[in-house]
Scaffold this motif. Structure first.
Motif, mmCIF file in Angstrom:
data_model
loop_
_atom_site.group_PDB
_atom_site.id
_atom_site.type_symbol
_atom_site.label_atom_id
_atom_site.label_comp_id
_atom_site.label_asym_id
_atom_site.label_seq_id
_atom_site.Cartn_x
_atom_site.Cartn_y
_atom_site.Cartn_z
ATOM 1 N N ASN A 77 49.827 39.727 48.175
ATOM 2 C CA ASN A 77 49.331 38.628 47.339
ATOM 3 C C ASN A 77 50.255 38.385 46.146
ATOM 4 O O ASN A 77 50.535 37.229 45.790
ATOM 5 N N ASP A 106 53.499 36.741 47.444
ATOM 6 C CA ASP A 106 53.293 35.345 47.828
ATOM 7 C C ASP A 106 53.113 34.450 46.611
ATOM 8 O O ASP A 106 53.563 33.294 46.591
ATOM 9 N N ASN A 107 52.469 34.975 45.558
ATOM 10 C CA ASN A 107 52.306 34.203 44.333
ATOM 11 C C ASN A 107 53.653 33.929 43.676
ATOM 12 O O ASN A 107 53.919 32.804 43.219
ATOM 13 N N GLN A 112 47.582 44.720 50.713
ATOM 14 C CA GLN A 112 47.172 43.333 50.507
ATOM 15 C C GLN A 112 47.450 42.881 49.081
ATOM 16 O O GLN A 112 47.858 41.732 48.840
ATOM 17 N N HIS A 113 47.263 43.775 48.142
ATOM 18 C CA HIS A 113 47.561 43.470 46.732
ATOM 19 C C HIS A 113 49.035 43.113 46.559
ATOM 20 O O HIS A 113 49.370 42.132 45.877
ATOM 21 N N GLN A 136 42.925 37.690 39.595
ATOM 22 C CA GLN A 136 42.906 38.221 40.959
ATOM 23 C C GLN A 136 43.502 39.628 40.998
ATOM 24 O O GLN A 136 42.977 40.517 41.685
ATOM 25 N N ARG A 167 46.052 34.250 38.868
ATOM 26 C CA ARG A 167 46.662 35.418 39.514
ATOM 27 C C ARG A 167 46.359 36.683 38.710
ATOM 28 O O ARG A 167 46.108 37.744 39.286
ATOM 29 N N GLU A 176 41.879 43.118 42.338
ATOM 30 C CA GLU A 176 42.535 43.916 43.369
ATOM 31 C C GLU A 176 42.750 45.360 42.912
ATOM 32 O O GLU A 176 42.567 46.300 43.692
#
Length: 228
Positions: free
Chosen positions: A209, A212-213, A205-206, A179, A176, A183
């Motif tokens: 994400n 959700d993580n 979107q960042h 990622q 993460r 991002e």
């Protein structure tokens, strides 16, 4: 007239207590007292009292008959805050794409470079997570400022700080963290192009994400607790 020195100390105590509560040093439900905090922090009760009153207004502490109780930020609160960020931060990024200066872009690049450095650096996971989280905070702080809106900046900065503990848990996951770096880089590219809609969509979107993580990590913790 109020003593400016006392106000200054109270501000410092407020910031320190807020950080320690939101980072998890003081646990939810823990009972504090002015005497205990005064001894731990090495200051008189006057600035402690003022800081506690402000933290009550922030709904981080609550004064009850048993004493000062740590409320903190629950998982449900955190998810609500991410929903707010999804709605507002994309708009802030779109404004930033219009208003960002070359100096601010350079500052963001420096922060992202440091984020990459700490993400790749071997070593203690907790220290790495703290450093990565700090770079994440710096990047978003710069983004909010680049929007040119004091309201967006103050609202989003306050929310971002309140989910401190959850953000640290998220970036402790190396995949993460990597990622998140990519991002941030993509958001910066959109800002350099001065493309508001691209900056908005990449920022939204960042945040999705990241949310959700954290939800996935919370679900894993709940599953482990139920098995024990």
């Amino acid at each position: 007239m109020r003593d400016h020195r006392t106000i200054s100390i109270a501000d410092q105590i407020f910031e320190q207590l807020q950080d320690e509560i939101l980072s998890g040093k003081y646990k939810k439900g823990e009972i504090l007292s002015e005497a205990k905090l005064s001894e731990e922090l090495g200051v008189s009760r006057t600035p402690i009292r003022e800081a506690v009153r402000r933290l009550e207004q922030e709904r981080i502490l609550d004064e009850t008959g048993r004493g000062i109780v740590v409320v903190g930020i629950s998982a449900e609160d955190m998810l609500d805050m991410y929903d707010i960020r999804i709605q507002l931060e994309g708009q802030a990024a779109a404004r930033a794409a219009k208003n960002v200066t070359d100096e601010q872009l350079n500052e963001m690049q420096e922060v992202i470079d440091l984020q990459k450095f700490y993400t790749d650096k071997p070593g203690d996971v907790s220290n790495k997570s703290n450093n990565i989280r700090d770079m994440d905070s710096s990047f978003h702080e710069l983004l909010y400022r680049a929007s040119g809106s004091v309201v967006f900046h103050d609202t989003l900065s306050n929310i971002h700080k309140k989910i401190l503990k959850f953000r640290k848990a998220s970036v402790s996951d190396k995949s993460r963290a990597e990622q998140s770096y990519e991002e941030h880089l993509a958001i910066l590219d959109a800002l350099r192009l001065h493309e508001p809609e691209l900056a908005r969509s990449r920022t939204v979107q960042h945040i999705i994400n990241a949310r959700d993580n954290i939800k996935k990590r919370l679900a894993m913790i709940e599953e482990q607790d139920s098995e024990n």
